[in-house]
Design a protein around this motif. Sequence first.
Motif, PDB file in Angstrom:
ATOM      1  N   MET A 115     -14.261  32.115  99.799  1.00 45.77           N
ATOM      2  CA  MET A 115     -14.005  30.810  99.180  1.00 45.77           C
ATOM      3  C   MET A 115     -13.640  29.780 100.236  1.00 45.77           C
ATOM      4  SD  MET A 115     -13.870  29.037  96.457  1.00 45.77           S
ATOM      5  CE  MET A 115     -13.266  29.531  94.892  1.00 45.77           C
ATOM      6  N   ALA A 116     -12.811  30.167 101.198  1.00 45.21           N
ATOM      7  CA  ALA A 116     -12.380  29.228 102.238  1.00 45.21           C
ATOM      8  C   ALA A 116     -13.571  28.731 103.051  1.00 45.21           C
ATOM      9  CB  ALA A 116     -11.354  29.889 103.151  1.00 45.21           C
ATOM     10  N   PHE A 117     -14.430  29.655 103.489  1.00 44.03           N
ATOM     11  CA  PHE A 117     -15.543  29.242 104.338  1.00 44.03           C
ATOM     12  C   PHE A 117     -16.652  28.554 103.548  1.00 44.03           C
ATOM     13  CE2 PHE A 117     -13.671  32.672 107.053  1.00 44.03           C
ATOM     14  CZ  PHE A 117     -13.126  31.796 107.968  1.00 44.03           C
ATOM     15  N   THR A 118     -16.716  28.813 102.245  1.00 42.19           N
ATOM     16  CA  THR A 118     -17.666  28.100 101.396  1.00 42.19           C
ATOM     17  C   THR A 118     -17.200  26.663 101.192  1.00 42.19           C
ATOM     18  OG1 THR A 118     -18.234  30.135 100.243  1.00 42.19           O
ATOM     19  CG2 THR A 118     -18.787  28.090  99.140  1.00 42.19           C
ATOM     20  N   MET A 119     -15.890  26.469 101.048  1.00 43.77           N
ATOM     21  CA  MET A 119     -15.332  25.131 100.801  1.00 43.77           C
ATOM     22  C   MET A 119     -15.233  24.269 102.050  1.00 43.77           C
ATOM     23  SD  MET A 119     -12.195  25.808  98.184  1.00 43.77           S
ATOM     24  CE  MET A 119     -11.620  24.119  98.356  1.00 43.77           C
ATOM     25  N   LYS A 120     -15.171  24.912 103.216  1.00 43.92           N
ATOM     26  CA  LYS A 120     -14.960  24.163 104.453  1.00 43.92           C
ATOM     27  C   LYS A 120     -16.050  23.136 104.631  1.00 43.92           C
ATOM     28  CE  LYS A 120     -14.067  24.911 109.332  1.00 43.92           C
ATOM     29  NZ  LYS A 120     -14.054  25.837 110.430  1.00 43.92           N
ATOM     30  N   GLY A 124      -8.449  21.344 100.966  1.00 46.32           N
ATOM     31  CA  GLY A 124      -7.885  22.521 100.323  1.00 46.32           C
ATOM     32  C   GLY A 124      -8.428  23.848 100.821  1.00 46.32           C
ATOM     33  N   TRP A 125      -9.442  23.818 101.677  1.00 47.78           N
ATOM     34  CA  TRP A 125     -10.007  25.081 102.141  1.00 47.78           C
ATOM     35  C   TRP A 125      -9.011  25.879 102.962  1.00 47.78           C
ATOM     36  CZ3 TRP A 125     -10.844  26.940 107.087  1.00 47.78           C
ATOM     37  CH2 TRP A 125     -10.632  26.047 108.126  1.00 47.78           C
ATOM     38  N   VAL A 126      -8.079  25.205 103.630  1.00 49.25           N
ATOM     39  CA  VAL A 126      -7.093  25.893 104.466  1.00 49.25           C
ATOM     40  C   VAL A 126      -6.175  26.767 103.607  1.00 49.25           C
ATOM     41  CG1 VAL A 126      -5.140  25.530 106.025  1.00 49.25           C
ATOM     42  CG2 VAL A 126      -7.177  24.132 106.253  1.00 49.25           C
ATOM     43  N   TRP A 127      -5.853  26.301 102.379  1.00 54.01           N
ATOM     44  CA  TRP A 127      -4.988  27.103 101.504  1.00 54.01           C
ATOM     45  C   TRP A 127      -5.652  28.420 101.132  1.00 54.01           C
ATOM     46  CZ3 TRP A 127      -0.188  26.167 101.690  1.00 54.01           C
ATOM     47  CH2 TRP A 127       0.264  24.875 101.897  1.00 54.01           C
ATOM     48  N   TRP A 128      -6.955  28.389 100.934  1.00 52.21           N
ATOM     49  CA  TRP A 128      -7.668  29.628 100.648  1.00 52.21           C
ATOM     50  C   TRP A 128      -7.682  30.545 101.869  1.00 52.21           C
ATOM     51  CZ3 TRP A 128      -8.678  31.379  96.060  1.00 52.21           C
ATOM     52  CH2 TRP A 128      -8.746  30.484  95.002  1.00 52.21           C
ATOM     53  N   VAL A 130      -5.292  30.637 104.187  1.00 51.26           N
ATOM     54  CA  VAL A 130      -3.925  31.181 104.274  1.00 51.26           C
ATOM     55  C   VAL A 130      -3.758  32.306 103.255  1.00 51.26           C
ATOM     56  CG1 VAL A 130      -1.487  30.629 103.862  1.00 51.26           C
ATOM     57  CG2 VAL A 130      -2.905  29.082 105.226  1.00 51.26           C
ATOM     58  N   ASN A 131      -4.241  32.090 102.033  1.00 46.38           N
ATOM     59  CA  ASN A 131      -4.160  33.126 101.003  1.00 46.38           C
ATOM     60  C   ASN A 131      -4.902  34.381 101.449  1.00 46.38           C
ATOM     61  OD1 ASN A 131      -3.636  34.226  98.339  1.00 46.38           O
ATOM     62  ND2 ASN A 131      -5.785  33.832  97.915  1.00 46.38           N
ATOM     63  N   ALA A 132      -6.062  34.206 102.043  1.00 46.22           N
ATOM     64  CA  ALA A 132      -6.852  35.337 102.513  1.00 46.22           C
ATOM     65  C   ALA A 132      -6.121  36.127 103.586  1.00 46.22           C
ATOM     66  CB  ALA A 132      -8.196  34.849 103.052  1.00 46.22           C
ATOM     67  N   ILE A 133      -5.498  35.423 104.515  1.00 41.71           N
ATOM     68  CA  ILE A 133      -4.774  36.089 105.601  1.00 41.71           C
ATOM     69  C   ILE A 133      -3.585  36.868 105.055  1.00 41.71           C
ATOM     70  CG2 ILE A 133      -3.354  35.670 107.653  1.00 41.71           C
ATOM     71  CD1 ILE A 133      -5.336  33.322 108.277  1.00 41.71           C
ATOM     72  N   PHE A 134      -2.813  36.244 104.136  1.00 44.00           N
ATOM     73  CA  PHE A 134      -1.665  36.943 103.556  1.00 44.00           C
ATOM     74  C   PHE A 134      -2.100  38.153 102.738  1.00 44.00           C
ATOM     75  CE2 PHE A 134       0.967  33.084 104.318  1.00 44.00           C
ATOM     76  CZ  PHE A 134       1.943  33.720 105.074  1.00 44.00           C
TER      77      PHE A 134
END
Length: 181
Positions: A115-120, A124-128, A130-134
């Motif tokens: 989701m993060a790399f699709t949104m980049k 708001g892509w950074v929040w995804w 961060v969520n992925a890393i956690f």
Amino acid sequence: MWKYPNAEHLFEKFTKYSKIAGVIFIILGLAGIFEPVYMTVATVAFVAWIMMFAGFMAAYFTYITDKEDYLGWLKSFVLIGISLLMIFYPMTGVGTVGLLLAIYFFVDSFASFSMAFTMKPAKGWVWWLVNAIFSLLIGILFIVGWPFTSLYLIGLLVGFSLFFDGIALLATGSIFKKLNS
């Protein structure tokens, strides 16, 4: 989950009960955070009894709908058997629930990375990310030292979840009290 009351006459009732539930959730959450082993065992026991109930309900519905449905009976016996295993051998249940949670967090991590790399580069892509890393870190925590780390991590995660649910309920109850005034 909980519903936001649309009618103003429900604000007072929601305020009262959200505060009571919030305090109970906070107490249970703190118990899970400070005594994660007990919360883990309680969580696994809770899951086991729910599975037992589901197994008996599946057996009942198989009996009243189609007594010859061998897959329905198999599902019932598997649910009841696994629940009995978890009740009589709780460490097996702890390891199993821990492994399932590890799988969940890895899948959640990969989905969040996607989701993060699709949104980049959208907002708001950074929040995804961060969520992925956690989620990835939590999954790794479960796997490293499995099944023994499950004994602490399940209780901690349930404890934190209950604690923050309690905080949210108290905050919501306070907001509704102000709105009702």
